[in-house]
Write an enzyme that holds these catalytic residues in place. Structure first.
Site, PDB file in Angstrom:
ATOM      1  N   HIS A 114     -66.748 118.094 -35.901  1.00  0.00           N
ATOM      2  CA  HIS A 114     -66.251 117.725 -37.229  1.00  0.00           C
ATOM      3  C   HIS A 114     -65.053 116.775 -37.112  1.00  0.00           C
ATOM      4  CE1 HIS A 114     -68.729 120.127 -39.851  1.00  0.00           C
ATOM      5  NE2 HIS A 114     -68.417 121.259 -39.255  1.00  0.00           N
ATOM      6  N   GLU A 163     -72.348 119.296 -41.779  1.00  0.00           N
ATOM      7  CA  GLU A 163     -72.716 120.405 -40.904  1.00  0.00           C
ATOM      8  C   GLU A 163     -73.862 120.023 -39.982  1.00  0.00           C
ATOM      9  OE1 GLU A 163     -71.170 123.296 -40.521  1.00  0.00           O
ATOM     10  OE2 GLU A 163     -69.667 122.663 -41.970  1.00  0.00           O
ATOM     11  N   HIS A 195     -69.269 122.579 -32.074  1.00  0.00           N
ATOM     12  CA  HIS A 195     -69.605 122.201 -33.438  1.00  0.00           C
ATOM     13  C   HIS A 195     -68.338 121.883 -34.235  1.00  0.00           C
ATOM     14  CE1 HIS A 195     -71.563 122.567 -37.446  1.00  0.00           C
ATOM     15  NE2 HIS A 195     -70.419 123.157 -37.775  1.00  0.00           N
ATOM     16  N   GLU A 196     -67.306 122.713 -34.085  1.00  0.00           N
ATOM     17  CA  GLU A 196     -66.072 122.488 -34.840  1.00  0.00           C
ATOM     18  C   GLU A 196     -65.343 121.230 -34.361  1.00  0.00           C
ATOM     19  OE1 GLU A 196     -65.490 124.102 -37.480  1.00  0.00           O
ATOM     20  OE2 GLU A 196     -67.096 125.557 -37.177  1.00  0.00           O
TER      21      GLU A 196
END
Length: 264
Positions: free
Chosen positions: A129, A184, A125-126
């Protein structure tokens, strides 16, 4: 009104000059170069290292194993960066990835992400970004918003502090925070597919966010939060789960079976 026309024209010029698309096809405003963003990422990473002690040994090797498996699946240009990860001694359940290939997780997160698949969900997920240029988009939006408010103030001759406060609150809750929630949700989708392509079970992401929900207690109203609610987040993950599981099965068939040893 004349000042509205000038503000609209200025915003249009900025958008046309710096409009890009995210990996999901969403239009983005990106005003900064990769070099500028990488420098920002390096500075933030170095500051984090100065403020918190790092953890080595088996814990670091575990995090590095998971991160390396994910980085292997990145597009060539992003994969070529000098990706590095640090584990920080901190009880908060936090993780990040920054432009330039800088990643970090806190020890508090390892109490919630209880296996390699759940940890891959967080790190994936990070990294998402970074892949989606969210840092560039966020600072660009903040810059454009501040410019717009300044033009509005000077053009309309607004001096009343209460009115300026309302304008600032409108920008915060109507532009900046929803923008972050969109980031997000987009990172959830990209990260889910990334972890699946690397051979991590994407279904572990649902368990992870259940764990997060139990650990976090009460949350602010969604419209005041920079993150979707846990229910919204899980719903979004479930929507993309069938495709992610299919990718995970293809990865396993291709021999991608990460085996990262958890620290004892």
């Amino acid at each position: 009104m004349r000042w509205i026309s000038r503000l609209s024209v200025g915003a249009l010029c900025i958008t046309l000059a710096a409009c890009t698309s995210s990996p999901t096809g969403r239009q983005q405003l990106t005003l900064y170069s990769d070099e500028q963003l990488n420098q920002m990422g390096q500075q933030a990473y170095e500051q984090y290292q100065q403020e918190l002690p790092t953890v080595g040994g088996a814990t670091h090797r575990y995090a590095e194993c998971v991160a390396s498996a994910l980085v292997t699946e990145l597009p060539e240009r992003q994969r070529a960066q000098n990706w590095q990860i640090s584990v920080f001694e901190d009880d908060s359940a936090n993780a990040f990835a920054l432009p330039g290939g800088y990643m970090g997780i806190n020890t508090g997160l390892l109490k919630i992400a209880t296996n390699q698949d759940q940890l891959a969900a967080v790190i994936g997920h990070e990294i998402a970004h970074v892949l989606a240029n969210h840092a560039n988009e966020r600072v660009s939006t903040q810059s454009a918003t501040q410019l717009g408010l300044s033009v509005l103030q000077s053009s309309a001759g607004i001096q009343n502090e209460q009115m300026l406060g309302l304008l600032g609150a409108g920008a915060q809750y109507g532009i900046l925070l929803p923008f972050s929630r969109r980031h997000e949700s987009e990172a959830d989708v990209i990260g889910l597919n990334l972890m699946a392509d690397a051979g991590f079970d994407p279904r572990a992401s649902l368990t992870l966010w259940d764990n997060m929900s139990e650990a976090s207690g009460g949350q602010p109203p969604v419209w005041m939060s920079t993150h979707p609610s846990h229910g919204q987040r899980i719903s979004g993950l479930q929507t993309g789960m069938n495709e992610a599981v299919a990718r995970y099965q293809r990865a396993h068939d291709a021999g991608k079976r990460p085996n990262c040893s958890q620290p004892v």
